[in-house]
Design a protein around this motif. Sequence first.
Motif, short mmCIF file in Angstrom:
data_model
loop_
_atom_site.label_atom_id
_atom_site.label_comp_id
_atom_site.label_asym_id
_atom_site.label_seq_id
_atom_site.Cartn_x
_atom_site.Cartn_y
_atom_site.Cartn_z
N PHE A 42 0.81 -1.23 0.00
CA PHE A 42 0.00 0.00 0.00
C PHE A 42 0.84 1.28 0.00
CE2 PHE A 42 -2.00 -3.12 3.03
CZ PHE A 42 -2.72 -3.81 2.05
N ASN A 43 1.92 1.27 0.82
CA ASN A 43 2.81 2.44 0.92
C ASN A 43 2.06 3.73 1.21
OD1 ASN A 43 5.12 1.02 0.71
ND2 ASN A 43 5.55 1.53 -1.43
N LEU A 44 1.15 3.65 2.19
CA LEU A 44 0.49 4.87 2.67
C LEU A 44 1.33 5.42 3.82
CD1 LEU A 44 -3.20 3.57 2.74
CD2 LEU A 44 -2.12 4.96 0.97
N ILE A 45 1.25 6.71 4.02
CA ILE A 45 2.01 7.31 5.12
C ILE A 45 1.17 7.18 6.39
CG2 ILE A 45 3.02 9.45 6.01
CD1 ILE A 45 3.78 10.05 3.07
N GLY A 46 1.74 6.49 7.37
CA GLY A 46 0.97 6.04 8.52
C GLY A 46 0.35 7.13 9.37
N TYR A 47 0.99 8.29 9.44
CA TYR A 47 0.47 9.33 10.34
C TYR A 47 -0.41 10.33 9.60
CZ TYR A 47 4.46 11.94 8.48
OH TYR A 47 5.36 12.54 7.65
N GLU A 67 9.36 6.36 4.06
CA GLU A 67 8.40 7.43 3.77
C GLU A 67 8.95 8.37 2.69
OE1 GLU A 67 7.24 9.83 7.19
OE2 GLU A 67 6.97 11.51 5.79
N ILE A 68 10.24 8.66 2.79
CA ILE A 68 10.87 9.54 1.79
C ILE A 68 10.77 8.88 0.42
CG2 ILE A 68 13.11 10.48 1.04
CD1 ILE A 68 13.72 10.91 4.09
N GLY A 69 10.99 7.57 0.37
CA GLY A 69 10.88 6.83 -0.89
C GLY A 69 9.48 6.94 -1.46
N ILE A 70 8.46 6.78 -0.60
CA ILE A 70 7.06 6.87 -1.06
C ILE A 70 6.79 8.27 -1.62
CG2 ILE A 70 4.64 6.82 -0.33
CD1 ILE A 70 5.56 4.86 1.92
N LYS A 75 17.98 5.72 -3.87
CA LYS A 75 16.97 5.65 -4.92
C LYS A 75 15.60 5.43 -4.30
CE LYS A 75 19.75 3.86 -8.70
NZ LYS A 75 20.01 2.69 -9.54
N PRO A 76 14.54 6.03 -4.86
CA PRO A 76 13.20 5.87 -4.28
C PRO A 76 12.83 4.40 -4.11
CG PRO A 76 13.16 7.46 -6.07
CD PRO A 76 14.54 6.93 -6.03
N VAL A 77 13.16 3.61 -5.11
CA VAL A 77 12.76 2.21 -5.06
C VAL A 77 13.46 1.47 -3.91
CG1 VAL A 77 14.47 1.48 -6.78
CG2 VAL A 77 12.37 0.17 -6.48
N GLU A 78 14.72 1.84 -3.65
CA GLU A 78 15.45 1.23 -2.53
C GLU A 78 14.92 1.76 -1.21
OE1 GLU A 78 19.51 2.10 -3.39
OE2 GLU A 78 19.52 0.77 -5.13
N ALA A 79 14.63 3.06 -1.20
CA ALA A 79 14.11 3.67 0.03
C ALA A 79 12.80 3.02 0.45
CB ALA A 79 13.91 5.17 -0.18
#
Lengths: 225, 417
Positions: free
Chosen positions: A92-97, B318-321, B409-413
Amino acid sequence: MIIELKDINKTYPGAVPLHVLKDINLQIERGELCSIMGASGSGKSTLLNILGILDTYDTGEYVLDGTLIRDLNENRAAELRNRLIGFVFQSFNLIGYKNALENVALPLFYRGIGRRKRNAMAMEQLERMGLADRAHHLPGELSGGQKQRVAIARALITQPSIILADEPTGALDSQTSKEVMRVFRDLNADGMTIVIVTHDPKVGEQTNRVIRISDGRIEGGEEDA
Amino acid sequence: MILAIFDTDNWREIGATLARNKTRTFLTAFGIFWGTAMLAMLHGGALGLAGFMARNFEGFATNMGAVIPSTTSMPYKGFNKGMWWSITVEDIDRAKRMSAKMDLVSPLISRGGTAAYGTKSTSANMNGCGPDFWKIQQVNVHAGRVLNEGDERQNAKVAVIGRNVSDELFGPDPQQALGKYVNVNGLYYKCVGVASQKGEATIQSRVDNAVYVPLGPMRTAFNMGNKVDFFVFTAKDGYKPKDVLPSIRRAICAGHPIHPEDEKAFWVMDVSEMFDVVNTMFTGIDLLALLVGAGTLIAGIIGVGNIMWIIVRERTREIGIRRAIGAKPRDIIVQILSESMVLTTIAGKAGICFACAVLHGADALTAVPGHAAAGFQLGFGTAVVILAVFLVLGTAAGLIPSIKAMKIKPVEAMKDK
């Protein structure tokens, strides 16, 4: 043609260099719903990362929606990702906060759209996903299916040219997987181009075209489902 | 395109991020708070200490010298060494004529004694001085005036009494002393003024406990002829007392059988040199305060940098996302630096406020009625500079991990757990 790959090669350097993509040639038409399938380590995720401008390739040529994707600096890559691509990830990669609304609105923040407008647009997407009543819930307060629908809403909010989904049903039960796939099919019916990376044949069956990848090469027969 | 700084979501996010780990935020903030407070307190403290010291010399001419006779150490003109001699009024007049660099000069005679009025009496030093004395040592005048040229010229039997003497003889209202005849060592002098000392430094005796009369009546009272105990002088602007000394030496030697090279025949107290020593000492203290403060500041900045490393490390995924959905490197750096700057600004301001409160307390504790405050305080400009330095260094400390994060890299992050 929205995606055109010509002789794409990718090698990960190391003590023993790993040649993960070998002479990949692929065309995806606008409005397609296709899946990329392959075993673990076949190179399908690397291919998706290259398609999503999250990773670079060594040789070949990649044209996305008329734009040659090569030697881009980070700012240009970020701008193209924001403008052309919507991502949906397995986890999903949503930001949790951030609540669902804020998560969905986030890509618009990086486009420089004001808070009120982006929140209105995000709410519209959540309504489209049937999650208006969950707008102010944190991801931790949502079910897996709801989280993935929030992620899809986030992918759609910038009105991208293509949605790239990496194992979108991988963390979901079968019923929820069906719901998510129904969302993808509905979106595709509305004209959205969708590429799904999966190892699940049931997911592949629901797409219009299955691209099989094995040992870094696309297998001869791209098949219509 | 709107700037992130004007976006309320951005600020809410900064608040939420800082609030997520309260203990860590508090400890980081405390490091910055303590760093700014220490730097501010040390700087303000050094200023206050200097002011406190300067207050002791309040009203006291800082380019003053005093010439005090001693015994000769060289035989001269038939006189053996070890001869006692006294300064005379003529010596002082001659010195004044011979030295263009001398400004004010006042002979002084001092004797112990008793001051009495009616049935009341108190011990008091009796001092004879010239009118310039009151310019060399400025005093607080509580009633009447100080002695002047007219009193000196007329050999007037008038006196300025110290505040403590006045209190003892006439009660708390100094006006009561004016015009009264005070018996000092058996002779009556009309009181023309009540005075007290401004600082702590004194010439011969404390003004508050003394009675001052013109030089003429004093010499007469003690049958001293033309002799005085010693004299004080100031150098003109741009000169030091030591510049006046050669003329004084020539003037004295011209009137007495003292060898011109006899360095021990009289000694000179150069107050300006003492001030230079004190000033050098306070420059050193200020420098030390600056060094200690800078050390504390650096420790605080390292703390901020360390915490920023941890924050960036924790938020790699989070930075990667964010980068995957379109955040440019600049957006991420601005976001991380905003957090560092907000923390630094709030904690730094709190540190400055705390330091101001402590310095204010120190100023109140060292306050003496009738005297200027010691000056334990922090100038607005200095506070702004301290905050700005902390902000710049704190931002720089956050910049390094931010840039480092951008290299992933974003994908690694996004794979980071």
